[in-house]
Each structure stands twice: as structure tokens, then as C-alpha cells.
Design a protein around this motif. Structure first.
Motif, PDB file in Angstrom:
ATOM      1  N   ARG A 117      -4.653 -42.801  -6.433  1.00 51.00           N
ATOM      2  CA  ARG A 117      -4.692 -41.567  -5.645  1.00 51.00           C
ATOM      3  C   ARG A 117      -5.065 -40.339  -6.472  1.00 51.00           C
ATOM      4  NH1 ARG A 117      -5.486 -44.641  -2.323  1.00 51.00           N
ATOM      5  NH2 ARG A 117      -4.032 -45.486  -0.793  1.00 51.00           N
ATOM      6  N   VAL A 118      -5.369 -40.529  -7.769  1.00 50.23           N
ATOM      7  CA  VAL A 118      -5.710 -39.394  -8.631  1.00 50.23           C
ATOM      8  C   VAL A 118      -6.998 -39.691  -9.386  1.00 50.23           C
ATOM      9  CG1 VAL A 118      -4.992 -37.945 -10.575  1.00 50.23           C
ATOM     10  CG2 VAL A 118      -3.296 -38.728  -8.905  1.00 50.23           C
ATOM     11  N   ALA A 119      -7.967 -38.771  -9.263  1.00 53.33           N
ATOM     12  CA  ALA A 119      -9.208 -38.850 -10.019  1.00 53.33           C
ATOM     13  C   ALA A 119      -9.210 -37.734 -11.053  1.00 53.33           C
ATOM     14  CB  ALA A 119     -10.416 -38.700  -9.093  1.00 53.33           C
ATOM     15  N   THR A 120      -9.268 -38.095 -12.326  1.00 52.07           N
ATOM     16  CA  THR A 120      -9.299 -37.080 -13.370  1.00 52.07           C
ATOM     17  C   THR A 120     -10.722 -36.557 -13.541  1.00 52.07           C
ATOM     18  OG1 THR A 120      -9.533 -38.795 -15.072  1.00 52.07           O
ATOM     19  CG2 THR A 120      -7.308 -37.981 -14.604  1.00 52.07           C
ATOM     20  N   VAL A 121     -10.814 -35.253 -13.798  1.00 47.31           N
ATOM     21  CA  VAL A 121     -12.100 -34.576 -13.964  1.00 47.31           C
ATOM     22  C   VAL A 121     -12.062 -33.807 -15.271  1.00 47.31           C
ATOM     23  CG1 VAL A 121     -13.722 -32.903 -13.007  1.00 47.31           C
ATOM     24  CG2 VAL A 121     -12.352 -34.335 -11.460  1.00 47.31           C
ATOM     25  N   ARG A 155      -6.901 -37.234  -4.695  1.00 46.48           N
ATOM     26  CA  ARG A 155      -6.891 -35.837  -5.102  1.00 46.48           C
ATOM     27  C   ARG A 155      -7.414 -35.726  -6.539  1.00 46.48           C
ATOM     28  NH1 ARG A 155      -1.754 -37.853  -5.274  1.00 46.48           N
ATOM     29  NH2 ARG A 155      -0.477 -37.415  -7.128  1.00 46.48           N
ATOM     30  N   LEU A 156      -7.838 -34.529  -6.913  1.00 47.91           N
ATOM     31  CA  LEU A 156      -8.425 -34.311  -8.231  1.00 47.91           C
ATOM     32  C   LEU A 156      -7.396 -33.724  -9.187  1.00 47.91           C
ATOM     33  CD1 LEU A 156     -11.852 -32.692  -7.232  1.00 47.91           C
ATOM     34  CD2 LEU A 156     -11.221 -35.122  -7.302  1.00 47.91           C
ATOM     35  N   ALA A 157      -7.500 -34.121 -10.453  1.00 45.55           N
ATOM     36  CA  ALA A 157      -6.696 -33.538 -11.531  1.00 45.55           C
ATOM     37  C   ALA A 157      -7.667 -33.139 -12.633  1.00 45.55           C
ATOM     38  CB  ALA A 157      -5.663 -34.531 -12.053  1.00 45.55           C
ATOM     39  N   VAL A 158      -7.820 -31.834 -12.845  1.00 43.04           N
ATOM     40  CA  VAL A 158      -8.842 -31.296 -13.728  1.00 43.04           C
ATOM     41  C   VAL A 158      -8.235 -30.995 -15.093  1.00 43.04           C
ATOM     42  CG1 VAL A 158     -10.636 -29.538 -13.989  1.00 43.04           C
ATOM     43  CG2 VAL A 158      -9.933 -30.273 -11.685  1.00 43.04           C
TER      44      VAL A 158
END
Length: 303
Positions: A117-121, A155-158
Motif C-alpha cells: 500500500r506504499v510506493a516510495t518516491v 499512497r506515496l511516501a516521498v
């Protein structure tokens, strides 16, 4: 294959606070299947993955193996990919960025299939061009990625890159974009979405001053993921490189302010050990994984 013992059902980040997690960069060179067996054999119950490797192996096949090994995926890199494994920074060329959008639905479907559920950017800390234009581009791209990711429950985690030495040329330039958490927070406030948060990296946090307020004052932005590594002793932060990362609790960092600030900020998810140290990578893989697990538990035990 690596031996696996005492398998159990996968744990979600909400089940156990500050759950030890393993990033594949820590034991680079393994294929994904061997990495997952290694992580499970070292008692990890959650990992990070490269979404490109998931697609190459097969998302459904990956999901089945994760279930077999009792693992969950805390976060995955590569929503903006660079080759078969690595992520690309957000501010790649326009042509390269547009090209990545063609395969974005496939990558997001893979996230969904493996239950991640988390995509790192990875955000470029600096740019060779105008900083205002770079920030506007980053904001626009994050909105596009977030819109697409939301349809798949992702969701994104930058991540802000705080180290200044030894970076790839694509991350360098004379003009600031966001190399600190406060600057990243300002940028993400412009994005204006509650499903775009921060990926906190302890090494980058320490390189920019190790200020607990940089964590506690992120709110209302969520901390979506946390990566951990320790810092070298007797060397100024301006000279640190990612190759100097150490196992958490085995370096010079005072972990109590970091962990307590995470708790104050409301974060109770995994602590993912992420090392790029070429000397540590020469250790036997099972030793690396076991030391990483012990290190993450030691840091979590500060609370």
C-alpha cells in the motif's frame, strides 16, 4: 534457497509497532526469491521490494510466495522506474517521465496484487535548472502519480535526500529543491493530498542536523514509511556518503530522539534497514540479514 523457520501469518504494520523490515539494497545481488527466503529465515515479517522485480517474477507468484513465507510488503520502490531494479528520481527528463506513464498501470496493479500500500518516491534534492520550476514540476508529477495510485489503494511516501557527498549526477545541481524534511514538507503541502506523505530516512535526517522537530513538525503530513541506518563517527556530515551507512545501533547515532520523535509524530509502522555499505555487503547474506533484524529490534526497543 535459504532455510526458513517458524513461519507465521503475515503481519501488517498496524499489528506490531516499529516492526523490523528489510530493504533489498542491504543484501544486494540476490534475486527477489532468494531475498524473500533470506528475510523470512532471519525472522523478518515485512520487507521492501522493487516493483520491477515483482513484475519480472510475476505478481501473483510473488503474492503466493509472500503468503507461504509469512511476509508482507511494507513499501516498494519503482513507481518511477530506472531499469530492472532501481527507482528513478522524480525529476527525470520530461520524455523519460512520460515514457514511464505508459507502464504505470501495470506497476500499480502489481502493487495491488502483492498487497503493498506504499510506493516510495525519491525526490531530487537539487537541480541544475531553476528551483521554482523544478518544484512546480515535482508537485505536478506527484499529483499525477497519486491520482493513479489511489485507484489501486496505494499512497506515496516521498524521500528527501540529505547527504551531500557521493550522489549520482542526476541528484546534483546548484539549486535547492528539497534536501531536508522541512523543505520537503513545504513542497508536499503544495501537492495538497493526504495520500502523499513522507518517507523518512534516518541517515538523511541525521545528515541535515538530526533535529527531532523535523519529524514532529511534519504533521499533518503523514509519515508513510521509515528507513534506518546508522552514521559514522568522527566525520562531519558534509563528508558522509550512503556507502558509509552502518547497521542501526552499531554507529554513532543517538537513536532515542529519533524514535521518540517518530512516536510523537504518530508513526507506528516498520523500520526498514537500508544499507549501501560495500564492506558490509561482503558479509555472508544470512549474517547481514540476522544483524539487520537484531539492529532494527534494538532501535525499536528504545521506546
Amino acid at each position: 534457497m535459504f532455510p526458513v523457520t517458524a513461519l507465521s501469518a503475515p503481519l501488517s504494520p498496524a499489528d506490531t509497532p516499529l516492526l523490523p523490515c528489510l530493504n533489498p539494497a542491504t543484501v544486494t545481488g540476490l534475486d527477489m526469491e532468494d531475498f524473500l527466503y533470506l528475510a523470512a529465515g532471519a525472522s523478518f515479517r515485512t520487507v521492501e521490494l522493487s516493483i520491477q522485480q515483482v513484475i519480472a517474477y510475476g505478481p501473483a507468484k510473488t503474492a503466493a510466495l509472500l503468503t507461504e513465507l509469512g511476509l508482507s510488503v511494507a513499501a516498494a520502490s519503482g513507481i518511477v522506474p530506472a531499469g530492472p531494479v532501481l527507482p528513478a528520481p522524480l525529476l527525470i527528463t520530461t520524455d523519460a517521465y512520460v515514457a514511464t506513464l505508459a507502464d504505470l498501470p501495470e506497476r500499480l496493479a502489481a502493487f495491488q496484487t502483492i498487497g503493498c500500500r506504499v510506493a516510495t518516491v525519491l525526490l531530487n534534492p537539487r537541480t541544475g535548472g531553476d528551483s521554482h520550476a523544478a518544484i512546480a514540476t515535482a508537485v505536478g508529477r506527484l499529483r499525477v502519480l497519486a491520482d493513479a495510485a489511489a485507484d489501486h489503494g496505494v499512497r506515496l511516501a516521498v524521500e528527501a535526500v540529505g547527504v551531500r557527498a557521493g550522489l549520482d549526477a542526476c541528484l546534483e545541481g546548484p539549486h535547492e529543491v528539497a534536501s531536508t524534511l522541512p523543505r520537503l514538507a513545504e513542497l508536499l503541502e503544495q501537492v495538497g493530498r493526504d495520500d502523499v506523505g513522507v518517507c523518512v530516512d534516518s541517515f538523511h535526517w541525521a545528515a541535515t542536523g538530526a533535529d527531532p522537530a523535523h519529524l514532529t513538525e511534519l504533521a499533518p503530513l503523514p509519515i508513510g514509511h521509515v528507513q534506518v541506518a546508522d552514521i559514522p563517527a568522527r566525520l562531519p556530515p558534509s563528508r558522509w556518503t550512503d556507502a558509509m551507512r552502518l547497521f542501526p545501533s552499531e554507529g554513532a547515532m543517538d537513536w532515542a530522539p529519533f524514535v521518540q520523535a517518530l512516536e510523537a509524530a504518530g508513526y507506528r509502522g516498520p523500520l526498514s534497514v537500508e544499507l549501501f555499505n560495500p564492506e558490509l555487503r561482503l558479509l555472508p547474506e544470512d549474517e547481514i540479514a540476522k544483524r539487520a533484524y537484531t539492529a532494527a529490534r534494538t532501535v525499536a526497543g528504545i521506546l
